[in-house]
Motif scaffolding. Structure first.
Motif, short mmCIF file in Angstrom:
data_model
loop_
_atom_site.label_atom_id
_atom_site.label_comp_id
_atom_site.label_asym_id
_atom_site.label_seq_id
_atom_site.Cartn_x
_atom_site.Cartn_y
_atom_site.Cartn_z
N PRO A 169 0.52 4.06 4.60
CA PRO A 169 0.85 2.90 5.43
C PRO A 169 -0.38 2.45 6.22
O PRO A 169 -1.11 3.27 6.75
N GLY A 170 -0.60 1.15 6.26
CA GLY A 170 -1.72 0.61 7.04
C GLY A 170 -3.02 0.49 6.28
O GLY A 170 -4.01 0.01 6.83
N ASP A 171 -3.03 0.92 5.02
CA ASP A 171 -4.27 0.84 4.23
C ASP A 171 -4.69 -0.60 3.97
O ASP A 171 -3.85 -1.49 3.81
N VAL A 223 4.04 -11.25 -0.69
CA VAL A 223 4.51 -9.97 -0.17
C VAL A 223 5.52 -9.38 -1.15
O VAL A 223 6.40 -10.09 -1.65
N TYR A 224 5.35 -8.11 -1.46
CA TYR A 224 6.25 -7.44 -2.40
C TYR A 224 6.88 -6.23 -1.71
O TYR A 224 6.17 -5.32 -1.27
N ASP A 225 8.20 -6.25 -1.65
CA ASP A 225 8.94 -5.11 -1.10
C ASP A 225 9.59 -4.33 -2.24
O ASP A 225 9.49 -4.73 -3.39
N LEU A 257 5.74 1.55 -0.49
CA LEU A 257 5.18 0.83 0.65
C LEU A 257 5.21 -0.66 0.31
O LEU A 257 5.03 -1.03 -0.85
N PRO A 258 5.40 -1.52 1.31
CA PRO A 258 5.29 -2.95 1.04
C PRO A 258 3.84 -3.33 0.72
O PRO A 258 2.92 -2.72 1.26
N ASP A 267 3.45 -1.39 8.26
CA ASP A 267 3.43 -0.13 7.52
C ASP A 267 3.05 -0.32 6.06
O ASP A 267 3.09 0.62 5.28
N GLY A 268 2.69 -1.54 5.72
CA GLY A 268 2.39 -1.81 4.32
C GLY A 268 0.95 -1.58 3.97
O GLY A 268 0.16 -1.07 4.76
#
Ligand code: ADP
Ligand code: MG
Length: 163
Positions: A26-28, A67-69, A73-74, A101-102
């Motif tokens: 997350p956060g990358d 954006v892909y959920d 991770l998003p 968090d994506g």
């Protein structure tokens, strides 16, 4: 320090992206550099698949961000080629994306590094000799990706051997 990998088809670049996604947290932030048609979008397609995203991933050239959920991770997929100013990146909601968090993957991201965090993975895609040959150079910027370089080298092993 950089890690090199070489692919011989678009599918190999996707598979490589899939392998790199296994290391994502997350956060990358992943910055993709390289000329038009190098394979930046192909890498993101594989990366998204690696996170379990089933949607078809297409280039956000005109919409600037997709954006892909639905994956581990998003994924926020940006293409900032058309941005004239850094402030436009912020207008896209970049700060919010980076706070989430994506994972944020930015094509042509080297143009907006001043507004990106100091921890990121840079992927530079260049053309090889044959039409379908590509070289991908991975550079860890900041400790977050530095700490993962051994795993990255391992994940890229099959393609590094092809260089
Ligand atoms: P970019 O996003 O960098 O502009 P794309 O991923 O949209 O590039 O397109 C890459 C093009 O190059 C596609 O048409 C793809 O089929 C082709 N290609 C040929 N060989 C490769 C390879 N080894 N890796 C990635 N793409 C390749
Ligand atoms: Mg693209």
């Amino acid at each position: 320090m950089t890690v090199q990998a070489c692919t011989r088809s678009v599918d190999e670049t996707r598979q490589l992206g899939e392998a790199v996604a296994g290391l994502a947290r997350p956060g990358d932030v992943v910055v993709l550099a390289g000329d038009l048609g190098a394979g930046k979008t192909a890498f993101v397609q594989g990366f998204s698949r690696g996170l379990g995203i089933e949607d078809r991933v297409t280039s956000p050239t005109f919409t600037l961000v997709h954006v892909y959920d639905g994956g581990r991770l998003p994924v926020h997929h940006l293409d900032v080629y058309r941005l004239d100013q850094l402030s436009e990146a912020l207008d896209l909601g970049l700060a919010e994306m980076l706070d989430g968090d994506g994972v944020v993957l930015v094509e042509w991201g080297d143009a907006i590094t001043p507004v990106l965090p100091h921890h990121l993975l840079e992927v530079r895609v260049t053309f090889g000799e044959g039409d379908d040959d590509r070289r991908l150079a991975f550079r860890a910027v900041g400790s977050s990706w530095h700490g993962r370089l051994p795993q990255l080298e391992l994940a890229l092993g099959p393609w590094s051997e092809q260089c």
